[in-house]
Design an enzyme around this catalytic site. Structure first.
Site, PDB file in Angstrom:
ATOM      1  N   ASP A  37     -44.608  42.326   3.442  1.00 52.48           N
ATOM      2  CA  ASP A  37     -44.713  41.976   4.896  1.00 52.48           C
ATOM      3  C   ASP A  37     -44.543  43.455   5.882  1.00 52.48           C
ATOM      4  OD1 ASP A  37     -44.798  40.407   6.874  1.00 52.48           O
ATOM      5  OD2 ASP A  37     -42.512  39.713   6.949  1.00 52.48           O
ATOM      6  N   HIS A  57     -53.365  46.231   7.504  1.00 54.27           N
ATOM      7  CA  HIS A  57     -53.751  45.428   6.077  1.00 54.27           C
ATOM      8  C   HIS A  57     -54.585  46.256   5.184  1.00 54.27           C
ATOM      9  CE1 HIS A  57     -52.191  41.751   7.868  1.00 54.27           C
ATOM     10  NE2 HIS A  57     -53.256  41.574   8.892  1.00 54.27           N
ATOM     11  N   LEU A  76     -48.894  45.154 -18.268  1.00 58.11           N
ATOM     12  CA  LEU A  76     -48.082  44.403 -17.222  1.00 58.11           C
ATOM     13  C   LEU A  76     -49.053  43.157 -16.610  1.00 58.11           C
ATOM     14  CD1 LEU A  76     -46.364  44.462 -14.685  1.00 58.11           C
ATOM     15  CD2 LEU A  76     -48.046  45.905 -13.542  1.00 58.11           C
TER      16      LEU A  76
HETATM   17  C1  IPE Z   1     -45.230  36.015   4.160  1.00 62.29           C
HETATM   18  O1  IPE Z   1     -45.381  36.643   5.470  1.00 62.29           O
HETATM   19  C2  IPE Z   1     -46.514  35.663   3.558  1.00 62.29           C
HETATM   20  C3  IPE Z   1     -47.126  36.747   2.762  1.00 62.29           C
HETATM   21  C4  IPE Z   1     -46.480  38.102   2.610  1.00 62.29           C
HETATM   22  C5  IPE Z   1     -48.490  37.016   2.410  1.00 62.29           C
HETATM   23  P1  IPE Z   1     -45.540  36.203   6.621  1.00 62.29           P
HETATM   24  O2  IPE Z   1     -45.595  37.123   7.536  1.00 62.29           O
HETATM   25  O3  IPE Z   1     -46.647  35.360   6.758  1.00 62.29           O
HETATM   26  O4  IPE Z   1     -44.181  35.219   7.119  1.00 62.29           O
HETATM   27  P2  IPE Z   1     -43.486  34.661   8.422  1.00 62.29           P
HETATM   28  O5  IPE Z   1     -44.501  34.017   9.165  1.00 62.29           O
HETATM   29  O6  IPE Z   1     -43.010  35.881   9.057  1.00 62.29           O
HETATM   30  O7  IPE Z   1     -42.476  33.842   7.858  1.00 62.29           O
HETATM   31  C1  IPE Z   2     -48.098  41.086   5.549  1.00 64.23           C
HETATM   32  O1  IPE Z   2     -48.080  41.547   6.920  1.00 64.23           O
HETATM   33  C2  IPE Z   2     -49.558  40.532   5.211  1.00 64.23           C
HETATM   34  C3  IPE Z   2     -49.614  39.138   5.499  1.00 64.23           C
HETATM   35  C4  IPE Z   2     -49.084  38.338   5.686  1.00 64.23           C
HETATM   36  C5  IPE Z   2     -51.084  38.797   4.902  1.00 64.23           C
HETATM   37  P1  IPE Z   2     -48.120  40.729   8.358  1.00 64.23           P
HETATM   38  O2  IPE Z   2     -49.596  40.669   8.635  1.00 64.23           O
HETATM   39  O3  IPE Z   2     -47.273  39.641   8.130  1.00 64.23           O
HETATM   40  O4  IPE Z   2     -47.358  41.884   9.326  1.00 64.23           O
HETATM   41  P2  IPE Z   2     -46.355  41.323  10.332  1.00 64.23           P
HETATM   42  O5  IPE Z   2     -45.353  40.746   9.822  1.00 64.23           O
HETATM   43  O6  IPE Z   2     -46.994  40.933  11.427  1.00 64.23           O
HETATM   44  O7  IPE Z   2     -45.598  42.935  10.711  1.00 64.23           O
HETATM   45 MG    MG Z   3     -45.149  39.156   8.481  1.00 64.33          MG
END
Ligand code: IPE
Ligand code: IPE
Ligand code: MG
Length: 247
Positions: free
Chosen positions: A18, A35, A129
């Site tokens: 995240d 990303h 792994l």
């Molecule tokens: C969880 O992260 C999903 C992934 C890391 C793929 P999100 O960014 O989607 O979660 P919320 O919305 O903050 O709970």
């Molecule tokens: C995690 O990073 C990637 C996915 C959920 C696919 P985010 O896109 O959720 O990044 P934030 O949480 O907005 O910083």
């Molecule tokens: Mg996120």
């Protein structure tokens, strides 16, 4: 808990990757750059897990709720997954990595599903792994699909509802042949599961790291392993019993 001086290496580490968006925002960059930097962090995580002796590494790549993001972000994420498999599959295969996919496979568009299946098939017999990619994954969706199958069995008269056990439910999940995670890491400072491995996480240890996913590296991985190693896992019993069981 320490076993002599040797830190205990978790058999299965799961990561909620995240913070890609916030990493980009802090730099005045579009989320998509966050990303793509995140993909480089995936490569570092796989390498660090393999070198540490972890047997299973689950990566939360795209949740069943992430479809609610703007269409261009969703298509960027799909593109990155596609490119990751096309570019990295051969190298992962050479490294003897086995790839598994969890999540709902219905309604995936275009070449995504064939690519995921190709990654699984190509690496099926590998013995180093195991990397589990949670894609279009949501634990409530996974549990609902499992319940549906059990209810169908009951309806067909092949299963007695009164005989259903937790193990039988586990066996219907996407993770049927994968041990429960010992350690769940979430980056970016958020402290929630976001519908990840709800059933399997019953006795997992949680480590929340402040860093954003694009900055994830071997040092952050080892920091999480160190924190894990200092935890006392009791599984409802007493610490002494766990120590005796571990020898
Ligand atoms: C969880 O992260 C999903 C992934 C890391 C793929 P999100 O960014 O989607 O979660 P919320 O919305 O903050 O709970
Ligand atoms: C995690 O990073 C990637 C996915 C959920 C696919 P985010 O896109 O959720 O990044 P934030 O949480 O907005 O910083
Ligand atoms: Mg996120």
């Amino acid at each position: 808990m320490m076993n002599g001086q040797q830190p205990i290496v978790p058999k299965h580490v799961a990561i909620i990757m995240d913070g890609n968006g916030r990493w980009a925002k802090e730099r005045g960059l579009p989320r998509t750059i966050g990303h793509s930097k995140g993909v480089e962090a995936v490569r570092r995580a796989v390498k660090a897990a393999g070198e540490a002796g972890v047997e299973y590494l689950t990566l939360f790549a795209f949740s069943s709720e992430n479809w609610s993001r703007p269409e261009n972000e969703v298509s960027d994420l799909m593109g990155l997954l596609r490119r990751f498999i096309r570019r990295d599959l051969a190298e992962l295969h050479r490294a003897n990595v086995r790839i598994k996919i969890i999540g709902d496979r219905e309604n995936l568009k275009g070449d995504i599903l064939p690519l995921l299946i190709e990654a699984e098939e190509t690496t099926r017999s590998n013995t180093a792994l195991t990397v589990i990619i949670a894609f279009n994954y949501g634990a409530r969706d996974e549990i609902s699909r499992a319940v549906k199958r059990l209810v169908e069995e009951v309806g067909a008269g092949r299963l007695d509802a009164a005989s259903i056990t937790p193990d039988m439910i586990s066996a219907q999940l996407d993770t049927a042949d994968i041990p429960d995670p010992d350690l769940i890491i979430r980056t970016s400072g958020e402290e929630r599961l976001s519908n990840f491995l709800l059933w399997q996480a019953a006795y997992a240890e949680f480590v929340f790291l402040p860093g954003y996913w694009p900055d994830f590296d071997a040092n952050m991985f080892h920091e999480a392993l160190r924190i894990y190693s200092a935890r006392d896992r009791r599984f409802g019993g007493l610490a002494e019993q766990q120590a005796a069981a571990a020898g």
